[in-house]
Design a protein around this motif. Structure first.
Motif, short mmCIF file in Angstrom:
data_model
loop_
_atom_site.label_atom_id
_atom_site.label_comp_id
_atom_site.label_asym_id
_atom_site.label_seq_id
_atom_site.Cartn_x
_atom_site.Cartn_y
_atom_site.Cartn_z
N GLN A 476 28.79 -4.68 -16.05
CA GLN A 476 28.80 -5.61 -14.75
C GLN A 476 28.52 -4.74 -13.39
O GLN A 476 27.74 -5.13 -12.67
CB GLN A 476 30.14 -6.24 -14.82
N ALA A 477 29.33 -3.61 -13.19
CA ALA A 477 29.00 -2.84 -12.07
C ALA A 477 27.57 -2.31 -11.88
O ALA A 477 27.07 -2.36 -11.04
CB ALA A 477 30.16 -1.62 -11.81
N ALA A 478 27.07 -1.83 -13.25
CA ALA A 478 25.77 -1.40 -13.16
C ALA A 478 24.87 -2.44 -12.93
O ALA A 478 23.67 -2.10 -12.10
CB ALA A 478 25.52 -0.73 -14.66
N ALA A 479 25.08 -3.76 -13.55
CA ALA A 479 24.02 -4.84 -13.03
C ALA A 479 24.11 -5.34 -11.64
O ALA A 479 22.96 -5.46 -11.03
CB ALA A 479 24.63 -6.07 -13.89
N PHE A 480 25.48 -5.22 -11.03
CA PHE A 480 25.27 -5.47 -9.56
C PHE A 480 24.56 -4.55 -8.65
O PHE A 480 23.86 -4.97 -7.67
CB PHE A 480 26.64 -5.55 -9.01
N HIS A 623 24.18 6.63 -12.54
CA HIS A 623 25.05 5.69 -12.32
C HIS A 623 24.87 4.65 -13.57
O HIS A 623 25.72 4.06 -13.90
CB HIS A 623 24.68 4.89 -11.18
N THR A 624 23.55 4.60 -14.14
CA THR A 624 23.51 3.75 -15.17
C THR A 624 24.15 4.35 -16.36
O THR A 624 24.63 3.55 -17.34
CB THR A 624 22.10 3.78 -15.80
N GLN A 625 24.59 5.53 -16.51
CA GLN A 625 25.40 6.14 -17.63
C GLN A 625 26.71 6.26 -17.50
O GLN A 625 27.75 6.30 -18.36
CB GLN A 625 24.77 7.45 -17.86
#
Length: 807
Positions: A476-480, A623-625
């Motif tokens: 969810q954080a990655a998607a934001f 950040h994606t990982q």
């Protein structure tokens, strides 16, 4: 008593007859005394007074330490162990930053808060002004959703409504109940808006790799700090043996709370105190010179009073009373100036420093300041008034009562010698202050020219903290951030948009690590530590940080992809000096996994701790990982960055309308903020050095002018016997330059000594920098030459006939 009152009345009448003379002295003293009182006021309030807590001397801040002595916060599990196993603390408490998004109001708002142990407030001896503080059971998960408000937030949001208790606030998506309002001025660990209980979950209770908990304790009344340190060392050794993978070489340090909170500002204030002390001495020297000149003009008045029966002591007392009256008037005016000066001093110290200093914003005129002003005024009056009073009272009655009194007026060789010594002292002190200011200026210039490792131009920054309840899952954080950055990058005028967990010049977090394939750290050995950053793929482009080798993160670095990291040049030199770092693998404690991460790139060193601070090893994680909720957005624009704020805010609202942003500023403002302390010290030191230069030149000019006036008859004789105007000019200039050169020689020696005291403020500059010393000496010589030439040319234009008639 009547006699003293008559002396005071007579002093006022005498001073009012010479308003210009009185005004010059009062102004000089007001500036000198006011500057000293302002610095004293700040030092007394911040450094000398104990912290506003009961038995503040027993409060200590507790740190974990690396083998090389570097201090760091506690890991949560370590904090719990130290709290349970120590035998020397009455209470201990933990605290950590906690930024909260307040929603449910007209506009989402970002608030600065803290997570704190319920024991913090009893430990500090602080109670709420409305309601209560936290209960011990509110340290448990599920019972911790209560909140304390600061007095400032209570006023802003609730207009100081006493019925605020039991109201519900939605913070980071969770509902919290208001249980109290803290007293006005309370700020711990720093200024903030609210406090909630720190409740560790099950994962926190076993976390030893990541250190982010700030710890404070109160030592038992019957235990010394040395005993407390010994007991805490024993606990640290036990943890080293139990958990060698995370605690090898990790010690503990106890610092007095006051020293920890004010230690950063202490050297600055003591430096300024020394500077204004020199300025006051120079002001006293100038005033003493003026009084010596005035005393020479009052020989006949003094002689008449002695002829009428006045004793020498009576005359000294009268003249000293005049000096004290001047000093007290100057001190009264200086007291008013000191209040404004104190406010200016505090406003000039960066907020990130004063935010952690109790009472920093409450400085005002109090009893201690008034007593200090009175004491320094009386002392100043005696210092600059005693010698002139003694000289003025030592007269030859017969010579002084002769017509004209020429012999006396021209024959006070001891008075003239004292004036010359005062001028020499002023020049030497000016040399010291100007040299110190010159070194600070050159040091500041060196810092400005340091390569920070990035391009700060046209970059806008803003902080975002995603609430855990709404963005609890990593995806969810990655998607934001993916959606938000994509929308920002699509805005007209945006060149690149990225995000990083900690912005340059804000220091950062650290983690332990191991190099895959390297021998493990032995128990008690030095564990490997590095700073770490979480960054998005376009962060490097947005900040224009050069890539040295390899690559940075890209779209293929996903959660299911092999773990990758990027390191800085310092990390590569320190740990991979004999091999290519690309392809090497690191196991990082911060990831919470044993999976190694492959090094895929090396980037240029970036200044994180400060432009003048040494670069530490740095590891960047994708950040994606490793999705991170709290990030700083960096946007490179084609137009002035500030004009893009509203558009960027709008783009983020399209992703989440309840997500606020905070701390919006350009990267150039961030750089400027990091230099605020140095700029502030340099500006003040430069201003006082300029004042010292003016005082020295005024003193030299006054002495030469007075000397010319006293030697008018002698000059007339010389010119009548054939001396040319040029000869007279050279004679007068020679006198001024001789005093200047003597003062410079003394000042040079003093500068070599004093500049060592400011060595810690300098960067890239030697304390005996030849260029600075030579430049300052030349400036003083030139201005002293000008100060001598003006009265010299006036002397050369004197008519011999008029000069020979002069009394």
């Amino acid at each position: 008593m009547d006699t003293y009152l008559r002396d005071i009345r007579y002093s006022f009448r005498t001073l009012l007859k010479q308003p210009m003379f009185t005004a010059v002295i009062v102004l000089a003293l007001a500036l000198g005394i006011g500057a000293n009182c302002a610095i004293f006021n700040v030092i007394n309030t911040i450094l000398l007074n104990p912290l506003p807590y009961p038995e503040a001397d027993k409060l200590v801040l507790i740190w974990q330490t690396q083998p090389q002595g570097e201090k760091m916060p506690f890991a949560p599990a370590d904090f719990l162990d130290f709290r349970a196993q120590n035998q020397v603390m009455d209470k201990v408490a933990a605290a950590m930053d906690w930024n909260a998004n307040l929603t449910g109001t007209s506009e989402a708002t970002r608030l600065q808060g803290f997570l704190v142990s319920p024991s913090l407030f009893p430990l500090l001896g602080v109670q709420a002004q409305v309601g209560r503080t936290f209960q011990p059971e509110e340290e448990e998960q599920g019972k911790h959703q209560v909140v304390l408000l600061s007095d400032g937030l209570w006023q802003r949001m609730f207009n100081s409504d006493p019925n605020v208790l039991n109201r519900q606030l939605t913070l980071n998506g969770r509902s919290y109940t208001v249980v109290g309002v803290m007293p006005k001025g309370f700020q711990f660990p720093r200024r903030g808006d609210l406090w909630i209980p720190l409740a560790f979950d099950e994962e926190d209770k076993v976390e030893r790799a990541t250190r982010y908990v700030f710890m404070i304790g109160r030592i038992k009344s019957n235990v010394s700090q040395a005993q407390a340190q010994a007991n805490m060392d024993a606990v640290a050794r036990q943890l080293q043996q139990q958990y060698p993978q995370t605690n090898a070489g990790v010690g503990v340090a106890l610092d007095p709370a006051q020293e920890s909170l004010v230690g950063e500002v202490r050297p600055v204030l003591y430096l300024l105190l020394g500077v204004v002390g020199l300025v006051l001495l120079m002001a006293c020297a100038n005033v003493a010179n003026l009084l010596l000149v005035r005393a020479s003009a009052r020989h006949k008045e003094v002689a008449i009073r002695m002829a009428l029966g006045a004793s020498r002591w009576r005359l000294v007392r009268q003249l000293l009373t005049e000096s004290l009256v001047l000093a007290l008037i100057g001190g009264g005016l200086g007291l008013l100036l000191s209040h404004w000066g104190s406010v200016f001093l505090i406003s000039g110290i960066p907020d990130y420093i004063t935010a952690g200093i109790p009472r920093a914003q409450d400085i005002g005129i109090d009893t201690s300041l008034i007593l200090f002003t009175l004491a320094i005024s009386v002392l100043t009056g005696v210092v600059f008034g005693l010698v002139p009073a003694l000289r003025a009272s030592k007269v030859d009655i017969n010579s002084s009562l002769k017509l004209g009194g020429r012999s006396q007026a021209g024959g006070d060789k001891y008075g003239r010698m004292l004036s010359k010594l005062l001028v020499v002292a002023e020049v030497s002190m000016a040399m010291i202050l100007l040299t110190s200011a010159g070194l600070m200026l050159k040091s500041f210039w060196q810092v400005l020219n340091v390569d920070p490792g990035f391009d700060a131009r046209n970059v806008l920054t803003m902080d975002i903290a995603l609430p855990q309840l709404k963005y609890g899952k990593p995806e969810q954080a990655a998607a934001f951030y993916q959606q938000g950055l994509a929308r920002i990058a699509a805005l007209p005028g945006v060149q690149a948009a990225g995000a990083v967990s900690t912005l340059p010049l804000r220091d950062g977090d650290s983690t332990g690590f191991a190099i895959s394939g390297a021998p493990p750290v032995a128990a008690g050995g030095q564990s490997l530590m590095t700073n770490f950053r979480i960054a998005t793929a376009d962060y490097l482009t947005a900040m224009k940080i050069p890539l040295v080798k390899g690559r940075f993160f890209n779209a293929q670095d996903r959660d299911q992809s092999p773990r990758v990291v990027v390191i800085n040049e310092t990390m590569a030199r320190r740990h991979f000096a004999d091999k290519d770092p690309l392809g090497q693998r690191l196991i990082l404690d911060v990831t919470g996994e044993d999976k190694p991460s492959e090094i895929v790139g090396v980037i240029k060193d970036v200044k994180y701790a400060g432009l003048d601070a040494a670069v530490r090893p740095e590891v960047y994680l994708a950040h994606t990982q490793n999705p991170w909720g709290n990030m700083t957005l960096v946007t490179r624009t084609e137009t002035p960055p500030a004009t893009m704020t509203a558009a960027i805010r709008g783009a983020l609202r399209e992703v989440d309308k309840d997500q606020p942003i905070s701390n919006v500023m350009t990267m150039q403002e961030q750089v400027s903020l990091s230099l605020a302390t140095k700029r502030f010290v340099m500006t003040l030191l430069g201003a006082f050095a300029l004042l010292a230069l003016i005082l020295a030149i005024v003193g030299l000019y006054g002495l030469i002018s007075y000397s010319v006036a006293q030697r008018t008859h002698e000059i007339g004789v010389r010119m009548a016997l054939g001396a040319r105007p040029r000869d007279v000019t050279m004679m007068v200039v020679r006198q001024g330059m001789t005093l200047t050169l003597i003062g410079l020689a003394i000042g040079l020696v003093g500068s070599f000594i004093v500049t060592r005291l400011i060595e810690s403020f300098l960067y890239g500059v030697s304390t005996i920098d030849p260029l600075t010393f030579t430049g300052v000496a030349l400036v003083l010589i030139i201005v002293a030459l000008l100060a001598s030439v003006i009265p010299a040319r006036r002397a050369a234009r004197v008519s011999p006939i008029i000069a020979l008639r002069a009394d």
